[in-house]
Design a protein around this motif. Structure first.
Motif, mmCIF file in Angstrom:
data_model
loop_
_atom_site.group_PDB
_atom_site.id
_atom_site.type_symbol
_atom_site.label_atom_id
_atom_site.label_comp_id
_atom_site.label_asym_id
_atom_site.label_seq_id
_atom_site.Cartn_x
_atom_site.Cartn_y
_atom_site.Cartn_z
ATOM 1 N N PRO A 157 -7.243 -1.289 3.388
ATOM 2 C CA PRO A 157 -5.813 -1.150 3.675
ATOM 3 C C PRO A 157 -5.166 0.007 2.924
ATOM 4 C CG PRO A 157 -6.372 -3.448 3.415
ATOM 5 C CD PRO A 157 -7.595 -2.676 3.039
ATOM 6 N N PHE A 158 -5.514 0.170 1.632
ATOM 7 C CA PHE A 158 -4.910 1.265 0.885
ATOM 8 C C PHE A 158 -5.411 2.609 1.403
ATOM 9 C CE2 PHE A 158 -4.661 3.971 -3.025
ATOM 10 C CZ PHE A 158 -3.289 4.124 -2.965
ATOM 11 N N ASN A 184 0.826 -1.218 0.000
ATOM 12 C CA ASN A 184 0.000 0.000 0.000
ATOM 13 C C ASN A 184 0.855 1.260 0.000
ATOM 14 O OD1 ASN A 184 -2.501 -1.420 0.140
ATOM 15 N ND2 ASN A 184 -1.974 -1.902 2.263
ATOM 16 N N TYR A 185 1.940 1.230 0.765
ATOM 17 C CA TYR A 185 2.818 2.405 0.809
ATOM 18 C C TYR A 185 3.596 2.545 -0.493
ATOM 19 C CZ TYR A 185 1.538 3.063 5.628
ATOM 20 O OH TYR A 185 0.806 3.308 6.766
ATOM 21 N N ILE A 206 5.478 5.013 -5.317
ATOM 22 C CA ILE A 206 6.111 4.611 -6.572
ATOM 23 C C ILE A 206 5.056 4.229 -7.604
ATOM 24 C CG2 ILE A 206 7.635 2.911 -7.660
ATOM 25 C CD1 ILE A 206 9.026 2.786 -4.821
ATOM 26 N N ASP A 207 5.151 4.834 -8.770
ATOM 27 C CA ASP A 207 4.226 4.560 -9.853
ATOM 28 C C ASP A 207 4.495 3.161 -10.399
ATOM 29 O OD1 ASP A 207 3.019 4.467 -12.478
ATOM 30 O OD2 ASP A 207 2.599 6.591 -12.148
ATOM 31 N N SER A 208 3.468 2.299 -10.351
ATOM 32 C CA SER A 208 3.696 0.905 -10.745
ATOM 33 C C SER A 208 3.879 0.767 -12.248
ATOM 34 C CB SER A 208 2.528 0.034 -10.287
ATOM 35 O OG SER A 208 1.338 0.462 -10.917
ATOM 36 N N ASP A 209 3.373 1.733 -13.041
ATOM 37 C CA ASP A 209 3.527 1.642 -14.495
ATOM 38 C C ASP A 209 4.942 1.989 -14.925
ATOM 39 O OD1 ASP A 209 0.914 0.919 -14.718
ATOM 40 O OD2 ASP A 209 0.188 2.952 -15.065
ATOM 41 N N THR A 210 5.472 3.058 -14.365
ATOM 42 C CA THR A 210 6.784 3.534 -14.811
ATOM 43 C C THR A 210 7.906 3.137 -13.868
ATOM 44 O OG1 THR A 210 6.471 5.603 -13.637
ATOM 45 C CG2 THR A 210 5.745 5.550 -15.908
ATOM 46 N N GLY A 211 7.566 2.786 -12.613
ATOM 47 C CA GLY A 211 8.591 2.448 -11.644
ATOM 48 C C GLY A 211 9.277 3.672 -11.057
ATOM 49 N N HIS A 212 8.777 4.878 -11.417
ATOM 50 C CA HIS A 212 9.394 6.105 -10.909
ATOM 51 C C HIS A 212 8.823 6.494 -9.551
ATOM 52 C CE1 HIS A 212 11.698 6.720 -14.400
ATOM 53 N NE2 HIS A 212 10.682 6.949 -15.206
ATOM 54 N N PHE A 213 9.592 7.298 -8.839
ATOM 55 C CA PHE A 213 9.161 7.853 -7.568
ATOM 56 C C PHE A 213 8.182 8.992 -7.869
ATOM 57 C CE2 PHE A 213 10.208 9.977 -3.433
ATOM 58 C CZ PHE A 213 9.883 8.883 -2.646
ATOM 59 N N GLY A 214 7.026 8.988 -7.222
ATOM 60 C CA GLY A 214 6.046 10.050 -7.466
ATOM 61 C C GLY A 214 4.825 9.505 -8.161
ATOM 62 N N THR A 215 3.634 9.718 -7.578
ATOM 63 C CA THR A 215 2.416 9.157 -8.149
ATOM 64 C C THR A 215 1.324 10.207 -8.212
ATOM 65 O OG1 THR A 215 1.607 8.534 -5.990
ATOM 66 C CG2 THR A 215 2.872 6.868 -7.171
ATOM 67 N N ALA A 239 -3.541 3.367 4.436
ATOM 68 C CA ALA A 239 -2.176 3.815 4.158
ATOM 69 C C ALA A 239 -2.165 5.278 3.727
ATOM 70 C CB ALA A 239 -1.546 2.933 3.075
ATOM 71 N N LEU A 240 -3.146 5.664 2.892
ATOM 72 C CA LEU A 240 -3.247 7.068 2.488
ATOM 73 C C LEU A 240 -3.504 7.946 3.713
ATOM 74 C CD1 LEU A 240 -5.428 6.876 -0.754
ATOM 75 C CD2 LEU A 240 -3.124 7.780 -0.616
ATOM 76 N N GLY A 241 -4.409 7.477 4.588
ATOM 77 C CA GLY A 241 -4.731 8.234 5.801
ATOM 78 C C GLY A 241 -3.515 8.383 6.697
ATOM 79 N N MET A 242 -2.775 7.289 6.893
ATOM 80 C CA MET A 242 -1.590 7.331 7.750
ATOM 81 C C MET A 242 -0.547 8.295 7.186
ATOM 82 S SD MET A 242 -2.001 5.732 10.458
ATOM 83 C CE MET A 242 -0.388 6.093 11.107
ATOM 84 N N THR A 243 -0.370 8.263 5.868
ATOM 85 C CA THR A 243 0.606 9.162 5.249
ATOM 86 C C THR A 243 0.236 10.619 5.528
ATOM 87 O OG1 THR A 243 0.795 7.500 3.524
ATOM 88 C CG2 THR A 243 1.822 9.613 3.093
ATOM 89 N N LEU A 244 -1.063 10.922 5.429
ATOM 90 C CA LEU A 244 -1.512 12.290 5.716
ATOM 91 C C LEU A 244 -1.244 12.640 7.172
ATOM 92 C CD1 LEU A 244 -4.907 13.319 4.129
ATOM 93 C CD2 LEU A 244 -2.617 14.083 3.578
ATOM 94 N N VAL A 245 -1.549 11.709 8.092
ATOM 95 C CA VAL A 245 -1.348 11.959 9.519
ATOM 96 C C VAL A 245 0.127 12.277 9.778
ATOM 97 C CG1 VAL A 245 -1.311 10.873 11.797
ATOM 98 C CG2 VAL A 245 -3.301 10.587 10.323
#
Lengths: 298, 306
Positions: A271-272, A64-65, A70-79, A275-281
């Motif tokens: 779960p996802f 989830n994190y 990480i963008d699963s299509d490109t593998g780059h950092f940043g989504t 994870a988004l909520g935790m990241t915001l917290v």
């Protein structure tokens, strides 16, 4: 800065006695039940997965994190979630800024009004809370829609010939946010303005300071705690707001609040969403810690 | 479910009914599976019914308690999601199609291709439902609405990339409102919403997309461990009475699967093309897609969020 330090009243640093703890028990229980426990559940969920039906499966995973960072299509950092969060922060910052510009003068006007009129004015600020914010948001939809009240009025008075597209735009989202959060800004600021000792302002004038200097050096530092409280009360909930933004924005450019809500209901990927909520917290906590540290060092 | 129907049931049987509403199947599932409340009766759509049966979350119905099931039209029995009809009873069906405000839009709109040809930019409302949205692109590409694989989703991406920026509002709850308010001129909406619009004003025409269209079937089912299973069956049986079922059609003009009830409908109700599309259109239903729901969510969120 010297002025700042002399005025600031630091609370007595004392350890609370047994009686003090006893008085605090309801507050602590409340915090544990409605803040600590839910956050702990979110934290656990954020490392879990979902099954076919959308139920939480307790199987540890960083997935989830990874999806957030990480963008699963490109593998780059940043989504896309970064873009969405940034957009929500910009909406919230703009809302807070306008609340500051509109709310401070209103709070000042109420706080300096004769005492018997203050209660009436405060009641006027609170009247909108007597109905649900959803109902009030629907009222805005009736006003702003293409064939709505405002457009009909403007066309009737020949101020415009074609209806204005107001609803379902970023402007409508911010308007909805400002309208809903303005009272939350006015109240704490009013609290600090009301306590402001008029003789300090007089003293400032007597010592030769002009209105601007008096505001800058006396009024602003003294009402600063109210302003900070107002900013926090408006800015942080505005980032996570989903109801108003969805209704006034039409879901075109979702806010992070809408995306999280969507994970819990439509996508049923708790779960996802967790994870988004935790990241915001964690983001909020970092911002808070940073500003608190800066205030100490200044 | 109209309040009138529920009150009628309570009056006749003395059984009190407490109702909880939800906006989507997914929301209902979230509530049901969270286990906070114990429901005796739920109203899932076909793909949710299928998933619940698969997961063993539904009680088998005692059909002896539901004799009125004979009133159902044959095409609404033994459906793919519940082949033996053991777990669910359809009570309402409908389709998803295109509504055109013909007072504003003069060019013919026959399918998704016409709708999103670029001439109706920001004049469109669509359902705020990621699976629905992806299914339109799948139909446009001549895939089955249930053919959801990484490859087909990859093909949908450029199509939706072109379509979604043309949408003005996403609304699943009441898309008719935006059409009535004049905020938009076209929409992809539930057929029942379209039927209400048509009833208000004939300028709102309903079209089943020429590419493909799909239909949904809302059923009544009893969740596993329901405390009042027999009462729930009584309620299902009550709903299936023609004179009761008609009241539901009056309130929500979707397609009534009850053949006996259809006989009691007015001519105007039967002539409403959104409720009872003319001809014999081939309509697909959604099947359960399990974990691929995640890929759909990602695709649409990526496109909307940019």
């Amino acid at each position: 800065m010297i002025l700042n330090e002399t005025i600031e009243t630091t609370p007595q640093q004392r350890r609370p006695g047994i009686f003090g703890w006893l008085l605090m028990t309801p507050m602590i229980l409340w915090l544990v039940a409605f803040v600590v426990v839910p956050t702990a559940i979110l934290l656990v969920y954020s490392f879990c997965q979902r099954d076919e039906l959308g139920q939480v499966v307790y199987h540890f995973s960083w997935e989830n994190y990874r999806r957030i960072f990480i963008d699963s299509d490109t593998g780059h950092f940043g989504t896309v979630y970064w873009t969405i969060t940034l957009r929500s922060v910009i909406y919230a910052a703009f809302t807070t800024g306008v609340c500051l510009l509109l709310g401070y003068p209103v709070a000042w006007f109420i706080g300096r009004a004769p005492e018997r009129r203050r209660n009436l004015l405060l009641t006027l600020v609170m009247i909108p809370f007597w109905t649900s914010f959803l109902v009030r948001t629907y009222a805005w939809i009736t006003i702003l829609s293409t064939d709505g009240l405002l457009n009909s009025f403007l066309q009737y008075t020949h101020l415009i010939s074609e209806p204005f597209e107001m609803l379902y735009t970023p402007g409508a989202v911010v308007l909805g946010l400002i309208y809903n959060y303005l009272p939350f800004f006015i109240l704490p600021v009013y609290g600090s303005i009301e306590k402001l000792d008029g003789s300090l302002i007089e003293a400032s004038f007597d010592l030769g300071a002009g209105p601007l200097r008096t505001f800058q050096r006396v009024i602003l530092p003294l009402t600063w705690p109210g302003i900070v409280a107002g900013i926090l009360i408006v800015f942080i909930p505005a980032i996570g707001m989903f109801g108003i933004t969805q209704l006034m924005g039409g879901g075109i450019k979702p806010t992070i609040g809408e995306v999280i809500q969507n994970q819990f209901l439509q996508a049923r990927d708790w779960p996802f969403g967790a994870a988004l909520g935790m990241t915001l917290v964690i983001l909020f906590a970092a911002v808070y810690w940073f500003t608190a540290r800066r205030q100490q060092t200044v | 479910m109209p309040q009138e129907v529920i009150d009628g049931f309570t009056k006749e049987t003395g059984i009190k009914v407490s109702v909880e509403n939800y906006a989507s199947n997914e929301e209902m599932l979230a509530k049901l599976l969270a286990g906070g409340a114990h429901y005796d009766l739920i109203q899932p759509s076909e793909y949710t019914t299928e998933a619940l049966i698969k997961a063993g979350k539904l009680e088998e119905l005692n059909l002896a308690n539901i004799p009125n099931i004979k009133n159902l039209a044959p095409e609404f029995t033994k459906l793919p999601h519940d082949p033996e009809g053991k777990y669910s009873v359809p009570w309402m069906a409908g389709s998803v199609g295109i509504v055109v405000n013909t007072a504003k839009v003069k060019t013919p709109v026959k399918g998704y291709g016409d709708l999103f040809d670029g001439t109706h930019k920001k004049r469109i409302v669509v359902l705020n439902d990621n699976r629905e949205i992806v299914s339109w692109a799948l139909s446009f590409l001549d895939h089955s609405v249930n053919d959801i694989t990484p490859e087909t989703l990859q093909q949908c991406k450029p199509v939706l990339e072109k379509w979604l920026p043309q949408v003005k509002v996403y609304d699943s709850d009441s898309p008719k409102t935006e059409l009535l308010n004049g905020d938009v001129d076209l929409g992809i909406v539930w057929s029942g919403e379209a039927a209400i619009l048509y009833k208000k004003n004939k300028k709102f025409q309903y079209i089943l997309p020429s590419e493909h269209a799909h239909r949904f079937i809302d059923s009544l089912a009893i969740p596993k461990g329901a405390a009042n299973k027999e009462n729930a069956e009584k309620f299902i049986n009550y709903i299936l009475r023609p004179e009761v079922s008609v009241k539901i059609s009056d309130a929500f003009p979707y397609t009534n699967p009850n053949a006996e009830a259809r006989k009691l409908l007015t001519k105007a109700q039967l002539a409403n093309p959104a409720s009872y599309p003319p001809g014999d259109p081939k309509l697909e239903t959604f099947s359960d897609i399990g974990k691929t729901a995640k890929d759909i969510d990602k695709l649409v969120t990526d496109l909307k969020g940019q």
